[in-house]
Motif scaffolding. Structure first.
Motif, short mmCIF file in Angstrom:
data_model
loop_
_atom_site.label_atom_id
_atom_site.label_comp_id
_atom_site.label_asym_id
_atom_site.label_seq_id
_atom_site.Cartn_x
_atom_site.Cartn_y
_atom_site.Cartn_z
N HIS A 63 0.83 -1.21 0.00
CA HIS A 63 0.00 0.00 0.00
C HIS A 63 0.87 1.26 0.00
N LEU A 64 1.91 1.25 0.84
CA LEU A 64 2.80 2.41 0.89
C LEU A 64 3.56 2.59 -0.42
N ASP A 65 4.09 1.49 -0.96
CA ASP A 65 4.82 1.58 -2.23
C ASP A 65 3.93 2.13 -3.34
N GLU A 66 2.67 1.75 -3.33
CA GLU A 66 1.74 2.19 -4.37
C GLU A 66 1.53 3.71 -4.34
N HIS A 67 1.64 4.30 -3.15
CA HIS A 67 1.34 5.72 -3.00
C HIS A 67 2.58 6.59 -2.81
N ASN A 68 3.76 5.97 -2.82
CA ASN A 68 5.00 6.74 -2.63
C ASN A 68 5.42 7.44 -3.91
#
Length: 216
Positions: free
Chosen positions: A65-70
Motif C-alpha cells: 500500500h505504501l509503495d503504491e502511493h509513494n
C-alpha cells in the motif's frame, strides 16, 4: 578534558530546537506503531504461538500500500532535508524514522546538550546489553548536534570511543555532549553515555568545518 570553547563576539547558537517533537497523527504515529511491531517481532522470535504467516501477509500488504502511493526516491531525499530537516528523519532522533529509539535532545545553559533514552531488543549486542556500534552511532550524532548547538558545525573526521562497561538494555541512559575547542577548520567535541552517573561509553570526536577555507 579539553578547554571549553569561547564564543566569538556576536556569535549565537544556531539551533533552538535540537530534535523534533513526535506528532500523534500522520507519519509520526505510523512510525511509532512500526517501532512497536519491530520490538514485538524480536520478542516473538521463532518460539511464538502467533500465526507468523498471517502476520507476514498483513505486513506485506501494508508495504504494498505504501509503495503504491509513494513518490520518487529522489524527491523524498530533497524533502527529508526541508523544514525541520535532519531532526525528523535521522536514525537517532528522527520522529519519522522507525529505527530511531528515538532520543530527544535539549540544549543546556552551560553549553552542553543531553537527553535520556531507554533501548530495547532492537539495539541488543551481547545478551542484555547495547550493541557497541549502536553506542558509537548515538555518540556520533550527539557530538554533531553539540556542535550545532555551540554554533560551529563540521563533518566527522575521527571518532575515538572508550567502552568502560557494558551498556544495559531496558535502563534509562543519559547521553551528553559538549563542544570543547575550535581551531580554524578543526572542532573537538566530547560525549558520554552513562547509567546512574557511571560512564558506559565515552567519545572524543574531531570534526572538520568545510565552510572554513583550508590554510595555505
Amino acid at each position: 578534558m579539553s578547554e571549553k570553547p569561547e564564543l566569538v563576539p556576536g556569535e549565537t547558537r544556531k539551533l533552538e530546537v535540537l530534535t523534533a517533537i513526535p506528532k500523534n497523527e500522520g507519519v509520526d504515529s505510523a512510525v511509532a506503531a512500526t517501532r512497536r511491531v519491530i520490538s514485538a517481532l524480536l520478542h516473538a522470535g521463532d518460539r511464538t504461538s502467533a500465526e507468523m504467516g498471517a502476520v507476514a501477509a498483513q505486513l506485506n500488504a501494508i508495504a504494498d500500500h505504501l509503495d503504491e502511493h509513494n513518490g520518487p526516491v529522489d524527491d523524498r531525499l530533497v524533502d527529508m532535508w526541508s523544514g525541520e530537516g535532519v531532526t525528523r528523519h535521522d536514525p537517532i532522533t528522527g520522529a519519522e524514522n522507525a529505527i530511531a529509539p528515538p532520543l530527544h535532545l535539549a540544549g543546556r545553559e552551560d553549553g552542553s546538550i543531553g537527553g535520556v533514552v531507554t533501548l530495547g531488543l532492537p539495539y541488543q549486542g551481547p545478551p542484555g546489553h547495547v550493541h557497541g556500534g549502536v553506542s558509537a552511532m548515538l555518540l556520533d550524532h550527539v557530538l554533531g548536534v553539540s556542535n550545532a548547538w555551540a554554533g560551529t558545525s563540521g563533518m566527522t573526521a575521527r571518532l575515538t570511543l572508550n567502552y568502560h562497561r557494558p551498556t544495559p538494555l531496558f535502563q534509562e541512559l543519559e547521553i551528553t555532549g559538549r563542544q570543547m575547542k575550535v581551531e580554524g577548520r578543526k572542532i573537538w567535541t566530547e560525549g558520554v553515555i552513562s547509567v546512574d552517573g557511571e560512564p558506559c561509553v565515552s567519545a572524543e570526536g574531531l570534526f572538520i568545518n568545510k565552510q572554513v577555507p583550508r590554510p595555505r
